[in-house]
Design a protein around this motif. Sequence first.
Motif, PDB file in Angstrom:
ATOM      1  N   VAL A  30       3.924   1.695  -0.315  1.00  0.00           N
ATOM      2  CA  VAL A  30       3.857   1.738   1.009  1.00  0.00           C
ATOM      3  C   VAL A  30       3.934   0.195   1.575  1.00  0.00           C
ATOM      4  O   VAL A  30       4.765  -0.044   2.206  1.00  0.00           O
ATOM      5  CB  VAL A  30       2.499   2.397   1.498  1.00  0.00           C
ATOM      6  CG1 VAL A  30       2.584   2.449   3.025  1.00  0.00           C
ATOM      7  CG2 VAL A  30       2.402   3.693   0.869  1.00  0.00           C
ATOM      8  N   GLY A  31       2.769  -0.423   1.187  1.00  0.00           N
ATOM      9  CA  GLY A  31       2.936  -2.084   1.633  1.00  0.00           C
ATOM     10  C   GLY A  31       4.137  -2.742   1.227  1.00  0.00           C
ATOM     11  O   GLY A  31       4.755  -3.476   1.881  1.00  0.00           O
ATOM     12  N   GLY A  32       4.909  -2.438  -0.099  1.00  0.00           N
ATOM     13  CA  GLY A  32       5.982  -3.011  -0.422  1.00  0.00           C
ATOM     14  C   GLY A  32       7.204  -2.614   0.575  1.00  0.00           C
ATOM     15  O   GLY A  32       7.952  -3.260   1.161  1.00  0.00           O
ATOM     16  N   GLY A  38       9.735  -5.187   7.196  1.00  0.00           N
ATOM     17  CA  GLY A  38       9.292  -6.480   8.190  1.00  0.00           C
ATOM     18  C   GLY A  38      10.356  -7.644   8.004  1.00  0.00           C
ATOM     19  O   GLY A  38      10.967  -8.056   8.722  1.00  0.00           O
ATOM     20  N   VAL A  39      10.603  -7.926   6.703  1.00  0.00           N
ATOM     21  CA  VAL A  39      11.312  -8.867   6.364  1.00  0.00           C
ATOM     22  C   VAL A  39      12.539  -9.052   6.545  1.00  0.00           C
ATOM     23  O   VAL A  39      13.167  -9.829   7.010  1.00  0.00           O
ATOM     24  CB  VAL A  39      11.057  -9.518   4.770  1.00  0.00           C
ATOM     25  CG1 VAL A  39      12.042 -10.649   4.231  1.00  0.00           C
ATOM     26  CG2 VAL A  39       9.695  -9.976   4.776  1.00  0.00           C
ATOM     27  N   ALA A  40      13.109  -7.796   6.062  1.00  0.00           N
ATOM     28  CA  ALA A  40      14.563  -7.497   6.595  1.00  0.00           C
ATOM     29  C   ALA A  40      14.832  -7.434   7.806  1.00  0.00           C
ATOM     30  O   ALA A  40      15.948  -8.129   8.362  1.00  0.00           O
ATOM     31  CB  ALA A  40      15.067  -6.159   5.985  1.00  0.00           C
ATOM     32  N   SER A  62      17.304  -5.434   1.927  1.00  0.00           N
ATOM     33  CA  SER A  62      15.934  -4.946   2.238  1.00  0.00           C
ATOM     34  C   SER A  62      15.517  -4.396   0.799  1.00  0.00           C
ATOM     35  O   SER A  62      14.246  -4.411   0.258  1.00  0.00           O
ATOM     36  CB  SER A  62      16.084  -3.928   3.018  1.00  0.00           C
ATOM     37  OG  SER A  62      17.025  -2.750   3.058  1.00  0.00           O
ATOM     38  N   PHE A  63      16.438  -3.753   0.280  1.00  0.00           N
ATOM     39  CA  PHE A  63      15.900  -2.996  -0.880  1.00  0.00           C
ATOM     40  C   PHE A  63      15.769  -3.791  -2.181  1.00  0.00           C
ATOM     41  O   PHE A  63      14.862  -3.610  -3.129  1.00  0.00           O
ATOM     42  CB  PHE A  63      16.967  -1.907  -1.797  1.00  0.00           C
ATOM     43  CG  PHE A  63      17.382  -0.822  -0.639  1.00  0.00           C
ATOM     44  CD1 PHE A  63      16.442   0.045  -0.054  1.00  0.00           C
ATOM     45  CD2 PHE A  63      18.826  -0.785  -0.045  1.00  0.00           C
ATOM     46  CE1 PHE A  63      16.705   0.991   0.983  1.00  0.00           C
ATOM     47  CE2 PHE A  63      19.019   0.060   0.751  1.00  0.00           C
ATOM     48  CZ  PHE A  63      17.998   0.918   1.371  1.00  0.00           C
ATOM     49  N   LEU A  64      16.343  -4.896  -2.322  1.00  0.00           N
ATOM     50  CA  LEU A  64      15.834  -5.951  -3.491  1.00  0.00           C
ATOM     51  C   LEU A  64      14.785  -6.476  -3.275  1.00  0.00           C
ATOM     52  O   LEU A  64      13.748  -6.856  -3.988  1.00  0.00           O
ATOM     53  CB  LEU A  64      17.104  -7.156  -3.406  1.00  0.00           C
ATOM     54  CG  LEU A  64      16.983  -8.002  -4.598  1.00  0.00           C
ATOM     55  CD1 LEU A  64      17.090  -7.153  -5.685  1.00  0.00           C
ATOM     56  CD2 LEU A  64      17.829  -9.102  -4.479  1.00  0.00           C
ATOM     57  N   ILE A  65      14.231  -6.870  -1.721  1.00  0.00           N
ATOM     58  CA  ILE A  65      12.698  -7.483  -1.387  1.00  0.00           C
ATOM     59  C   ILE A  65      11.829  -6.462  -1.875  1.00  0.00           C
ATOM     60  O   ILE A  65      10.886  -6.660  -2.589  1.00  0.00           O
ATOM     61  CB  ILE A  65      12.891  -7.740   0.125  1.00  0.00           C
ATOM     62  CG1 ILE A  65      13.785  -8.611   0.307  1.00  0.00           C
ATOM     63  CG2 ILE A  65      11.587  -7.938   0.379  1.00  0.00           C
ATOM     64  CD1 ILE A  65      14.014  -8.866   1.887  1.00  0.00           C
ATOM     65  N   PHE A  66      11.949  -4.991  -1.664  1.00  0.00           N
ATOM     66  CA  PHE A  66      11.353  -3.956  -2.197  1.00  0.00           C
ATOM     67  C   PHE A  66      10.839  -3.733  -3.403  1.00  0.00           C
ATOM     68  O   PHE A  66       9.809  -3.840  -3.913  1.00  0.00           O
ATOM     69  CB  PHE A  66      11.731  -2.495  -1.319  1.00  0.00           C
ATOM     70  CG  PHE A  66      10.659  -1.436  -1.454  1.00  0.00           C
ATOM     71  CD1 PHE A  66       9.557  -1.725  -1.656  1.00  0.00           C
ATOM     72  CD2 PHE A  66      11.348  -0.127  -1.046  1.00  0.00           C
ATOM     73  CE1 PHE A  66       8.541  -0.475  -1.991  1.00  0.00           C
ATOM     74  CE2 PHE A  66      10.640   0.740  -1.313  1.00  0.00           C
ATOM     75  CZ  PHE A  66       9.293   0.696  -1.635  1.00  0.00           C
ATOM     76  N   ALA A  67      11.866  -3.835  -3.973  1.00  0.00           N
ATOM     77  CA  ALA A  67      12.075  -3.696  -5.557  1.00  0.00           C
ATOM     78  C   ALA A  67      11.069  -4.958  -6.200  1.00  0.00           C
ATOM     79  O   ALA A  67      10.292  -4.777  -7.191  1.00  0.00           O
ATOM     80  CB  ALA A  67      13.150  -3.694  -6.133  1.00  0.00           C
ATOM     81  N   ILE A  68      11.501  -6.243  -5.818  1.00  0.00           N
ATOM     82  CA  ILE A  68      10.863  -7.461  -6.194  1.00  0.00           C
ATOM     83  C   ILE A  68       9.340  -7.407  -6.000  1.00  0.00           C
ATOM     84  O   ILE A  68       8.295  -7.567  -6.645  1.00  0.00           O
ATOM     85  CB  ILE A  68      11.442  -8.496  -5.735  1.00  0.00           C
ATOM     86  CG1 ILE A  68      12.671  -8.691  -6.693  1.00  0.00           C
ATOM     87  CG2 ILE A  68      10.849  -9.767  -6.078  1.00  0.00           C
ATOM     88  CD1 ILE A  68      13.803  -9.794  -6.130  1.00  0.00           C
ATOM     89  N   LEU A  69       8.970  -7.096  -4.617  1.00  0.00           N
ATOM     90  CA  LEU A  69       7.515  -7.071  -4.153  1.00  0.00           C
ATOM     91  C   LEU A  69       6.786  -5.741  -4.990  1.00  0.00           C
ATOM     92  O   LEU A  69       5.560  -6.131  -5.493  1.00  0.00           O
ATOM     93  CB  LEU A  69       7.279  -6.741  -2.758  1.00  0.00           C
ATOM     94  CG  LEU A  69       7.740  -7.711  -1.784  1.00  0.00           C
ATOM     95  CD1 LEU A  69       7.719  -7.528  -0.267  1.00  0.00           C
ATOM     96  CD2 LEU A  69       6.864  -8.957  -1.898  1.00  0.00           C
ATOM     97  N   GLY A  70       7.542  -4.759  -5.252  1.00  0.00           N
ATOM     98  CA  GLY A  70       6.757  -3.603  -6.022  1.00  0.00           C
ATOM     99  C   GLY A  70       6.571  -3.952  -7.193  1.00  0.00           C
ATOM    100  O   GLY A  70       5.443  -3.747  -7.967  1.00  0.00           O
ATOM    101  N   ALA A  83      -2.571  -7.441  -2.636  1.00  0.00           N
ATOM    102  CA  ALA A  83      -2.818  -6.838  -1.214  1.00  0.00           C
ATOM    103  C   ALA A  83      -2.814  -7.908  -0.218  1.00  0.00           C
ATOM    104  O   ALA A  83      -2.195  -7.288   0.943  1.00  0.00           O
ATOM    105  CB  ALA A  83      -4.273  -6.070  -1.310  1.00  0.00           C
ATOM    106  N   THR A  84      -3.579  -9.072  -0.263  1.00  0.00           N
ATOM    107  CA  THR A  84      -3.261 -10.059   0.677  1.00  0.00           C
ATOM    108  C   THR A  84      -1.544 -10.443   1.004  1.00  0.00           C
ATOM    109  O   THR A  84      -1.485 -10.433   1.959  1.00  0.00           O
ATOM    110  CB  THR A  84      -4.045 -11.362   0.422  1.00  0.00           C
ATOM    111  OG1 THR A  84      -5.223 -10.664   0.053  1.00  0.00           O
ATOM    112  CG2 THR A  84      -4.080 -12.199   1.571  1.00  0.00           C
ATOM    113  N   VAL A  85      -1.253 -10.642   0.043  1.00  0.00           N
ATOM    114  CA  VAL A  85       0.308 -11.166   0.386  1.00  0.00           C
ATOM    115  C   VAL A  85       1.267  -9.891   0.785  1.00  0.00           C
ATOM    116  O   VAL A  85       1.873 -10.314   1.721  1.00  0.00           O
ATOM    117  CB  VAL A  85       0.845 -11.647  -1.377  1.00  0.00           C
ATOM    118  CG1 VAL A  85       2.275 -11.876  -1.230  1.00  0.00           C
ATOM    119  CG2 VAL A  85       0.112 -12.958  -1.663  1.00  0.00           C
ATOM    120  N   ILE A  86       1.200  -8.886  -0.049  1.00  0.00           N
ATOM    121  CA  ILE A  86       2.003  -7.833   0.483  1.00  0.00           C
ATOM    122  C   ILE A  86       1.864  -7.396   1.875  1.00  0.00           C
ATOM    123  O   ILE A  86       2.383  -7.279   2.774  1.00  0.00           O
ATOM    124  CB  ILE A  86       2.173  -6.892  -0.238  1.00  0.00           C
ATOM    125  CG1 ILE A  86       2.798  -7.224  -1.726  1.00  0.00           C
ATOM    126  CG2 ILE A  86       2.821  -5.387   0.128  1.00  0.00           C
ATOM    127  CD1 ILE A  86       3.114  -5.872  -2.686  1.00  0.00           C
TER     128      ILE A  86
END
Lengths: 104, 539
Positions: A30-32, A38-40, A62-70, A83-86
């Motif tokens: 969810v956070g990812g 948001g970033v996208a 956007s999907f690349l950001i999501f995958a890497i954050l996840g 949790a703080t970062v994401i």
Amino acid sequence: MDVRITVLSRPQARSVTAFVMIGRCLTALVGGYAAAAGVASLTARLLPIARAEATGWGMIISFLIFAILGLWAFHQPRLTRVATVIWGLAALSIGACYLLGVRA
Amino acid sequence: MSKMATPTPEAKGLRQSMAWIHTWLGLLAGWILFAMFLTGTASYFRPEITQWMQPELRPATVSATQAAQTSVAYLQATSPDDEQWFIYLPDDRTAETRVFARPKPNPDAKATPTKRAAELKLDPATGVPLTARDTRGGEHFYRFHFQLQLPHPWGRWLAGLCAIFMLATSISGVITHKRIFVDFFTLRWGKGQRSWLDAHNVSAVLALPFHAMITYTGLITLVVMYMPWPIMANYQKPATFSAEAYGRDNEGEASGKAAPLAAIGPMMAAATREWQGGRPRTIIIRHPNDAAATVTLVQSGADQLNARSPSVTFSGASGARLSGSHRPGPAIATAGVMLGLHIGQYAGPVLRWTYFLLGLTGAAMVGTGLLLWTAKRRKPGTKPFFGFHIVERLNIATIACLPTGMAAYLLANRLIPVDISGRAGMEVSAMFWTWFGLATLSVMRPVARAWPEMLMVSAGAFAALPIVNMATTQRGFFASLMAGDGLFIAFDLVMVAMAALLGFGAWKAGQVKAKKAPTRRRAVSPSVQQQVREVVDAA
């Protein structure tokens, strides 16, 4: 947190671990997603090019950001840092989009 | 889970954490991804499957201009006062013209909305409606591939969730896999878990660029649904974005003054000149026979990599060119090319078959990954944990039973009476009843028997297809051979190849069990699954 686990009884430690795992999964999923969205969106809002183009790049990355954050959420051992970062990234980028408002 | 339980900051390397998340993401999404890969791969032949499923249709091929003229004549004769006409012209892969007419909205708001008229198939030479058995054709596999037969929008969201899992699984898999170029050439057969890892690596690494491409571009196909937020950040109304990105739709109002529709032939010639030989495929006529009528021609997706085809709009009354789509900027063009790469409409026959084979390696990669999960956790002599049984059974239900369901869909097309009402839905039901029925049945069999048995059933179902086709249509293998009917010949050959591969896997799975069972402590042989590898590679 690791230190605390060692002094807990076994069932207690197990429930703490489960809690940490659920928190990590929710943060990643969810956070990812929120942070990626948001970033996208902020990228799309701020890129100094035609807004249709900026929107296109935002959606494409956007999907690349999501995958890497996840993935990072499961690499970084400290859940508090994850949790703080994401969630922080999500709050800051989405908040910035709201403050900036829709492109004129 | 235990690896994750007490992580210490230093102890966990990147490769370790990525291996862990690769395993669990892959397991969670694996079964759905396997089904998405298999049905998506079949969808590269969507129009061909539709043609095969309506064997009574054999219209003669005519020029696109003639097909356009006959279909406009048909629509003029049947519904000249409609709000909008859609005409999809035939091409190399679709023999009929398809038309769809949208009536004017009823001015009385309280009246029940007119039911959406069904799409019609017309004979391109004459414009006469063609009647054929009711079927969803290749469209069913295509829709299942991203909607998963679930109510809208849940199927698309679930497919998207599995796709983002697939993307993360691919990235973590590449990080985990340090010896990517060495293992490129390494496949150690008959070594249990090590072989499953090799098979997983070979199928994943060989086609890695394809897997990475197909996953990311798959997400892009529904990006407006999955990630609409960048649009929200830039536009008050989302419709403005599509107008800016893809060109404005000519949504003009009707003038109310009658004017005859200009000839379509010269407009098609003009569009082809404008596109330097590109062929029009779709014709959209708004407010036909009105002075404000417009005719929009959209170029064929087979002509270019970008799936967002250029279009040109003419005045329906005068035939004069009104507007044309502008060239997209780099980002919109990139997204369009990604879409094109995913759906592969641009691909000629050789590239199309390459897509098909690479799609199968995708299914093989997911399938071997799922089997690797159980192979890794199988400890001879110990009682497996509960989750292990679930995974083992779901593997059989998906990998060995889904192919039979797909074959049943095609068999049902030949066996359900041609003129019975509701037959299209029955064909779809046949797929799911067969798939889930066999899956239920497989649970009642011991694992070591379930694999060869279910694979044998699927091999039998595919082998039956050419026979049933020959018995129920005039277009059996030999008749097609005589007639030089490439599509029907190829279809039969692919079915036989599928049957052979599935049968080979079933035979290997059964043979290994018979050979090795006495030397094993447990009835369930660990090597059974390893021998199903050939099938998984193929199916």
